[in-house]
Design a protein around this motif. Structure first.
Motif, short mmCIF file in Angstrom:
data_model
loop_
_atom_site.label_atom_id
_atom_site.label_comp_id
_atom_site.label_asym_id
_atom_site.label_seq_id
_atom_site.Cartn_x
_atom_site.Cartn_y
_atom_site.Cartn_z
N PRO A 14 0.84 -1.20 0.00
CA PRO A 14 0.00 0.00 0.00
C PRO A 14 0.88 1.26 0.00
O PRO A 14 1.94 1.28 0.65
CB PRO A 14 -0.78 -0.12 1.31
N THR A 41 0.67 4.09 1.40
CA THR A 41 0.95 4.69 2.71
C THR A 41 2.11 3.96 3.40
O THR A 41 2.88 4.59 4.12
CB THR A 41 -0.28 4.62 3.63
N HIS A 54 0.58 -0.31 9.78
CA HIS A 54 -0.50 -0.08 8.82
C HIS A 54 -1.20 -1.39 8.47
O HIS A 54 -1.68 -1.55 7.36
CB HIS A 54 0.06 0.56 7.55
N ARG A 55 -1.25 -2.33 9.41
CA ARG A 55 -1.71 -3.67 9.04
C ARG A 55 -3.13 -3.70 8.52
O ARG A 55 -3.48 -4.55 7.71
CB ARG A 55 -1.52 -4.64 10.20
N ALA A 56 -3.96 -2.74 8.96
CA ALA A 56 -5.35 -2.72 8.49
C ALA A 56 -5.42 -2.58 6.97
O ALA A 56 -6.34 -3.11 6.33
CB ALA A 56 -6.13 -1.59 9.17
N GLU A 57 -4.42 -1.91 6.39
CA GLU A 57 -4.46 -1.69 4.94
C GLU A 57 -4.15 -2.95 4.15
O GLU A 57 -4.38 -3.00 2.94
CB GLU A 57 -3.49 -0.57 4.56
N PHE A 58 -3.63 -3.96 4.80
CA PHE A 58 -3.37 -5.23 4.10
C PHE A 58 -4.62 -6.11 4.06
O PHE A 58 -4.68 -7.05 3.29
CB PHE A 58 -2.23 -5.99 4.78
N GLU A 59 -5.60 -5.75 4.92
CA GLU A 59 -6.76 -6.64 5.03
C GLU A 59 -7.54 -6.76 3.72
O GLU A 59 -7.97 -7.84 3.35
CB GLU A 59 -7.67 -6.18 6.18
#
Ligand SMILES: *Cc1c(COP(=O)(O)O)cnc(C)c1O
Length: 357
Positions: A42, A44, A262-267
């Motif tokens: 991502p 970001t 930023h792990r949420a963006e990998f979901e």
């Protein structure tokens, strides 16, 4: 001057069977052979890495204990940092486990599975012992327990979801093994983010459990070599005796921290890979003669009616690189990584051409 010198004569005799690891290089081919994440990081995360890089002192050795990274991993896994060890890829941690516990003893491996367990066992001077899975690749806890019953057994390796078969070992079956051995049981959860249930809740009752994880697959950092181990603080302390002091370089520590922050963006990417897996599975099973095995990981194992080598080379000629897994228990089987939608479509198209679908 000396006439001749053959270093092969000096090599440990038990290492003569090993062959150097080779990864095929085919520039331009669609790369579905190594279970990598097909999506770029991502934006970001890239920006965060760039900004952390700007003032990172590369002239200084990295933190040998990877304290900040382990804090991020603690937040991600819910375990305290003292239960976590970071490695130069999970591969390094497999090697550390073998060196610390395996050498001179036996290592039970539930096969067919990831080849590095066997290789690192041999390198460490341990004897790899196979505990065969059933024909549907499910684990037979009785077979594993029996193999682990030998008093020289130091380690048991389970992989869930299993590479290359894709199936999961239910934690209850891992618990049955943990309760019936004095060896250290390693559950490799490299693909956990794509499916299956973690054995992590078992850690409380079974201090002889360790889990392996990696940032190479779901987090798309294969190029940076970041893996980690989850286990009891007592196990981690033993492993620290043999860890290379500066095993994980500054850049990798920093990038892994940024990805975890930023792990949420990998979901969304992981969800997309899981959807593509279903489409690829359905597409494979629709090819005449092909049997695809259900997978909870980001790859699918399938069996073809033609020799696996022919299918492999046919696909490569068509610009698609996958992995030929033909071998014991995996007759005419190949493994394909779940790629982007366009990549999976091209793969299925070329496969149908080869198999006359
Ligand atoms: C890819 C893989 C690993 C290795 O991960 P790295 O962190 O890249 O070394 C470990 N175990 C299994 C089963 C894998 O497929």
């Amino acid at each position: 001057m000396i006439d001749s010198f053959d270093p092969a004569e000096l090599l440990r005799p038990d290492l003569r069977e090993l062959v150097p690891y080779e990864a095929p290089v085919h520039p331009g081919a669609v790369k579905l052979d190594a279970n990598e994440n097909p999506y770029d990081l991502p934006a970001t995360v890239r920006e965060e890495i760039a900004s952390l890089l700007r003032d990172d002192p590369f002239n200084r050795y990295p933190d040998p204990l990877a304290i900040e990274l382990r804090q991020e991993l603690a937040a991600y896994t819910g375990l305290p940092a003292e239960c976590i060890m970071a490695g130069n890829g999970a591969d390094e941690l497999i090697q550390n486990l073998m060196l610390a516990f395996g050498g001179g003893g036996r290592v039970v491996i539930a096969t067919p599975t990831f080849s590095m367990y066997r290789i690192h066992a041999v390198i460490a001077g341990a004897m790899p012992v196979s505990a065969p899975r059933r024909t549907d690749f499910s684990l037979d806890p009785e077979v594993v327990i029996a193999a682990a019953g030998h008093p020289a057994t130091r380690l048991v390796f389970l992989c869930s979801p299993n590479n290359p078969t894709g199936n999961v070992t239910p934690p209850a079956e891992a618990a049955a093994i943990l309760a019936n051995t004095r060896a250290l049981v390693v559950v490799d959860e490299a693909y956990l983010e794509f499916g299956g249930e973690s054995c992590l809740p078992l850690l409380e009752g079974y201090p002889n459990l360790v889990m392996l994880r990696t940032m190479s697959k779901a987090f798309g950092l294969a190029g940076l070599r970041v893996g980690y181990l989850l286990g009891s603080p007592a196990v981690v302390r033993q492993l620290l005796r043999i860890k290379q002091p500066f095993n994980l370089n500054r850049f990798s520590q920093l990038a892994a921290r940024a990805a975890l922050a930023h792990r949420a963006e990998f979901e969304a990417l992981i969800r997309r890979i899981r959807e593509n897996r279903q489409a690829l599975y359905d597409g494979l099973n629709a090819v005449p003669g092909v049997t695809a095995f259900p997978s909870e990981a980001n790859f699918i194992l399938f069996r073809t009616p033609l020799p696996a080598g022919d299918v492999y080379h046919g696909l490569l000629a068509g610009g698609v690189l996958i992995r030929n897994m033909h071998g014991p228990g995996l007759q005419n089987c190949l493994r394909v990584t779940v790629g982007r939608e366009d990549e999976n479509r091209l793969f299925l198209e070329k496969l149908k051409l080869i198999l006359g679908g």
